[in-house]
Each structure stands twice: as structure tokens, then as C-alpha cells.
Scaffold this motif. Structure first.
Motif, mmCIF file in Angstrom:
data_model
loop_
_atom_site.group_PDB
_atom_site.id
_atom_site.type_symbol
_atom_site.label_atom_id
_atom_site.label_comp_id
_atom_site.label_asym_id
_atom_site.label_seq_id
_atom_site.Cartn_x
_atom_site.Cartn_y
_atom_site.Cartn_z
ATOM 1 N N UNK A 1 0.819 -1.201 0.000
ATOM 2 C CA UNK A 1 0.000 0.000 0.000
ATOM 3 C C UNK A 1 0.857 1.257 0.000
ATOM 4 N N UNK A 2 2.032 1.194 0.625
ATOM 5 C CA UNK A 2 2.924 2.359 0.636
ATOM 6 C C UNK A 2 3.402 2.650 -0.777
ATOM 7 N N UNK A 3 3.678 1.618 -1.549
ATOM 8 C CA UNK A 3 4.055 1.828 -2.944
ATOM 9 C C UNK A 3 2.927 2.504 -3.710
ATOM 10 N N UNK A 4 1.697 2.256 -3.259
ATOM 11 C CA UNK A 4 0.545 2.928 -3.865
ATOM 12 C C UNK A 4 0.297 4.280 -3.228
ATOM 13 N N UNK A 5 1.197 4.700 -2.307
ATOM 14 C CA UNK A 5 1.169 6.009 -1.648
ATOM 15 C C UNK A 5 -0.122 6.208 -0.845
ATOM 16 N N UNK A 6 -0.534 5.196 -0.114
ATOM 17 C CA UNK A 6 -1.700 5.342 0.744
ATOM 18 C C UNK A 6 -1.301 5.911 2.106
ATOM 19 N N UNK A 7 -0.210 5.425 2.721
ATOM 20 C CA UNK A 7 0.216 5.940 4.006
ATOM 21 C C UNK A 7 1.677 5.566 4.232
ATOM 22 N N UNK A 8 2.353 6.264 5.174
ATOM 23 C CA UNK A 8 1.874 7.469 5.873
ATOM 24 C C UNK A 8 2.002 8.701 4.985
ATOM 25 N N UNK A 9 1.002 9.576 5.020
ATOM 26 C CA UNK A 9 1.006 10.764 4.179
ATOM 27 C C UNK A 9 1.895 11.855 4.761
ATOM 28 N N UNK A 10 2.012 11.891 6.085
ATOM 29 C CA UNK A 10 2.860 12.904 6.719
ATOM 30 C C UNK A 10 3.279 12.387 8.082
ATOM 31 N N UNK A 11 4.244 13.086 8.668
ATOM 32 C CA UNK A 11 4.705 12.759 10.010
ATOM 33 C C UNK A 11 4.670 14.038 10.829
ATOM 34 N N UNK A 12 4.059 13.976 11.997
ATOM 35 C CA UNK A 12 3.881 15.166 12.845
ATOM 36 C C UNK A 12 4.970 15.179 13.910
ATOM 37 N N UNK A 13 5.625 16.313 14.021
ATOM 38 C CA UNK A 13 6.715 16.453 14.990
ATOM 39 C C UNK A 13 6.473 17.688 15.843
ATOM 40 N N UNK A 14 6.749 17.576 17.141
ATOM 41 C CA UNK A 14 6.523 18.684 18.078
ATOM 42 C C UNK A 14 7.713 19.639 18.077
ATOM 43 N N UNK A 15 7.388 20.939 18.101
ATOM 44 C CA UNK A 15 8.434 21.970 18.171
ATOM 45 C C UNK A 15 8.640 22.476 19.590
ATOM 46 N N UNK A 16 8.066 21.800 20.570
ATOM 47 C CA UNK A 16 8.223 22.231 21.969
ATOM 48 C C UNK A 16 9.686 22.349 22.393
ATOM 49 N N UNK A 17 10.596 21.451 21.938
ATOM 50 C CA UNK A 17 12.010 21.600 22.350
ATOM 51 C C UNK A 17 12.669 22.895 21.893
ATOM 52 N N UNK A 18 12.050 23.613 20.936
ATOM 53 C CA UNK A 18 12.676 24.843 20.446
ATOM 54 C C UNK A 18 12.618 25.984 21.460
ATOM 55 N N UNK A 19 11.959 25.764 22.577
ATOM 56 C CA UNK A 19 11.905 26.803 23.612
ATOM 57 C C UNK A 19 13.294 27.127 24.145
ATOM 58 N N UNK A 20 14.192 26.130 24.134
ATOM 59 C CA UNK A 20 15.521 26.380 24.711
ATOM 60 C C UNK A 20 16.668 25.920 23.803
ATOM 61 N N UNK A 21 16.380 25.620 22.550
ATOM 62 C CA UNK A 21 17.440 25.285 21.600
ATOM 63 C C UNK A 21 16.928 25.524 20.187
ATOM 64 N N UNK A 22 17.819 25.381 19.197
ATOM 65 C CA UNK A 22 17.441 25.696 17.824
ATOM 66 C C UNK A 22 17.346 24.463 16.937
ATOM 67 N N UNK A 23 17.146 23.281 17.524
ATOM 68 C CA UNK A 23 17.009 22.064 16.729
ATOM 69 C C UNK A 23 16.096 21.079 17.454
ATOM 70 N N UNK A 24 15.583 20.124 16.670
ATOM 71 C CA UNK A 24 14.814 19.024 17.234
ATOM 72 C C UNK A 24 15.348 17.729 16.643
ATOM 73 N N UNK A 25 15.161 16.612 17.356
ATOM 74 C CA UNK A 25 15.580 15.310 16.855
ATOM 75 C C UNK A 25 14.385 14.371 16.825
ATOM 76 N N UNK A 26 14.284 13.616 15.735
ATOM 77 C CA UNK A 26 13.200 12.642 15.623
ATOM 78 C C UNK A 26 13.386 11.485 16.598
ATOM 79 N N UNK A 27 14.639 11.136 16.894
ATOM 80 C CA UNK A 27 14.898 10.010 17.795
ATOM 81 C C UNK A 27 14.177 10.189 19.119
ATOM 82 N N UNK A 28 14.195 11.428 19.649
ATOM 83 C CA UNK A 28 13.578 11.685 20.953
ATOM 84 C C UNK A 28 12.052 11.672 20.886
ATOM 85 N N UNK A 29 11.492 11.703 19.680
ATOM 86 C CA UNK A 29 10.037 11.786 19.551
ATOM 87 C C UNK A 29 9.413 10.565 18.865
#
Length: 315
Positions: free
Chosen positions: A77-105
Motif C-alpha cells: 500500500x505504501x508503494x501505492x502512496x496510501x500511508x503514511x502521508x505525513x509525520x507530525x513532529x513537536x516543536x516544543x524543544x525549540x523553547x531552549x534550543x534551535x534544533x529538534x531530533x526525531x529520535x527523541x520523539x
């Protein structure tokens, strides 16, 4: 070419053989697709929980490559581009730094997907951001419509929006490009009554832009139109040499549609009929086409009779 003739028993054996072969292939395919595999998916990044006091600007593309662990069915189904359509990432860590990592989320991100489909890694794993002070700008809302009317009906006055302005927040560089904010398309067919409807505002294309409020109340007056006619004088424009020009005829008949409520308030002075004398001087045209200019909106011009006129120049 010789034709092989099979007996009834041989045909039945052959049918059984191919049936068993097809069932075996289907069983193999089913069990193969039920196994777990790792596959890559290129998908868009959607930011959530942006910092309130900062305008952020991603320093890389808004797409990432996910390594996803899932079944062969999900790979198909992924080859047919059904999912995942997007990935949601939180920007909350940007309160005290200028980068985010997917590993932590990854744990939080995977909760949005099926338990049989898990994101193993993301490339790039770290996203960097540039910050500026968030600015605020108020711009008018532009209603986007796609309307069709029942015969004789149409829009009879200006659209009223409540609110008529929107507050846009983001980097100054982005705000300088914005002069208005459009709505989603208001699409209606066979309209013959006033439209009063909440219309959502278009979502920002940029993740570092926010808009408030998210919708506006649109009021579009709709009325029945009726036909009206006038005879109005024709004026000559671009007669810079002040020729003594005789028009034949000197008046033309105009036919137009007017809302019923405005019928009595429309008169000859709401229209101007002109002919351009440059068309004779430059192009040597022997007849001059009539151009009608209306001074009031929502009057629907239909035709002019005649649509071009004769003239001669008096000496």
C-alpha cells in the motif's frame, strides 16, 4: 500444427493441477505479505506546538525519509502512496534550543500509526531552525467563490465579511509578502437566495505562519434581475484636434439587467457611451465601435444597439 486432444480424465487432472498451483501461489503470496519488512517512505513533515514568542524558519526541506517496519501488505500500500502521508513532529524543544531530533520523539510519533507499522528511523534525524521575533500584521480577508445562479438571479451588492480582517503572525520577511488572506472556495450551484455562511480561511502553506481567526461569516446578497433599457448620447474621446464630428446616430440603445430593488434608482447618467476617434485617425476605420462604461456595480450589461456607428467630419 497438431491439436492435442485430451480425454475427460486428463482434462480433469489438468484442471486440478492448475487449481492447486494457483492456490499454492496465492498461499505463498499471502504468507509472504504477512511477514515484516523494512521499507523507506518519503513524506512531508507537519510541525505542531510551535513556540509562541518566536518565528521559526526551517533550514532544510520539509520532507524526510522514514524507515518503516511493517508487513508486506503495508509495503504494497505504501508503494501505492496510501500511508503514511505525513509525520507530525513537536516543536516544543525549540523553547531552549534551535534544533529538534526525531529520535527523541519516535515513541510519540509512532502512537499515531498502527501498532503493526512502526517508524524505525528518520533521515535527516535532526532538523535545525533559524529564529526571528514574531511579528503581527492585519490584512483584509478575500472571499474566494465559485457560484452559479438560477436564471435571472445574481449577486446584487457587495459581499459583507465578519470579520473582514485577519491577524497573521510570523517572520517579518514572510509577512511583507502578504497583502490579503484568501478563504477556502465557497462553491454553490443554482443559487437564488441570500448566502449567509461561515467560510474557513485557507491554511498557511508555511509552518511558521499562523492565522487568527480560522473562519469568517460571509453574507452575499442575491436578487432576481430584470431587463431595462435606455437611450443615451454618445461621446467622442481622443478628439485632440477638436474636429467638428457628426455621429450617426447620436444616441444608442443599451440593454442591461438590474436588481429589482435598484430598478427605480438606475437612470441614464449611470452609463457612458463613447467612441474612440483614434480608431479613425490611426486605423482609418469607417465605423466606430461603441464602448459602454457603467458607473454602478452589479448592473449586467447585455447589448448596445447599434454596436458601431457612422460619422462624418464637418469642415
Amino acid at each position: 500444427m497438431a491439436i492435442i486432444k485430451l480425454s475427460a480424465i486428463e482434462r480433469r487432472k489438468l484442471t486440478i493441477f492448475f487449481t492447486c498451483l494457483i492456490l499454492a501461489v496465492l498461499a505463498w503470496l499471502f504468507f509472504s505479505l504477512s511477514n515484516n519488512y523494512e521499507y523507506e517512505v518519503k513524506t512531508a513533515v507537519i510541525f505542531k506546538n510551535p513556540p509562541l514568542n518566536k518565528a521559526f524558519n526551517p533550514l532544510q526541506s520539509d520532507t524526510v525519509v522514514l524507515t518503516v517496519q511493517g508487513t508486506g501488505w503495508q509495503l504494497l500500500f505504501t508503494k501505492l502512496r496510501i500511508y503514511p502521508k505525513d509525520v507530525k513532529v513537536s516543536l516544543a524543544p525549540l523553547k531552549n534550543r534551535n534544533f529538534i531530533t526525531f529520535t527523541n520523539q519516535l515513541k510519540d510519533i509512532n502512537q499515531e500509526y498502527s501498532s503493526q507499522q512502526q517508524i524505525v528511523s528518520v533521515v535527516p534525524d535532526t532538523l535545525y531552525f533559524d529564529f526571528t521575533t514574531r511579528k503581527v500584521k492585519r490584512v483584509p480577508i478575500k472571499l474566494v467563490t465559485k457560484l452559479s445562479f438560477i436564471k435571472q438571479f445574481g449577486q446584487s451588492n457587495q459581499v459583507v465579511l465578519d470579520p473582514k480582517e485577519v491577524t497573521v503572525t510570523g517572520p517579518q520577511k514572510e509577512l511583507d509578502k502578504i497583502t490579503y488572506w484568501p478563504t477556502d472556495t465557497l462553491d454553490k450551484n443554482k443559487v437564488n437566495v441570500d448566502i449567509i455562511q461561515n467560510v474557513s480561511l485557507k491554511q498557511p502553506d508555511e509552518n511558521n505562519i499562523s492565522v487568527f481567526p480560522s473562519q469568517t461569516l460571509a453574507k452575499i446578497p442575491i436578487e432576481e434581475f430584470t431587463e431595462k433599457t435606455f437611450k443615451i448620447p454618445v461621446k467622442v474621446i481622443n478628439n485632440k484636434e477638436y474636429y467638428n464630428i457628426k455621429l450617426i446616430p447620436e444616441k444608442v440603445k443599451i440593454v442591461f439587467m438590474v436588481p429589482l430593488s435598484a430598478y427605480a434608482n438606475v437612470n441614464e447618467s449611470d452609463f457612458v457611451a463613447t467612441v474612440d476617434f483614434n480608431l479613425w485617425k490611426n486605423d482609418k476605420m469607417q465605423q466606430l465601435p461603441i464602448v459602454i462604461e457603467k458607473k454602478k456595480p452589479f448592473l449586467k450589461f447585455r447589448r448596445v444597439e447599434p454596436n458601431q456607428i457612422d460619422f462624418f467630419i464637418r469642415k
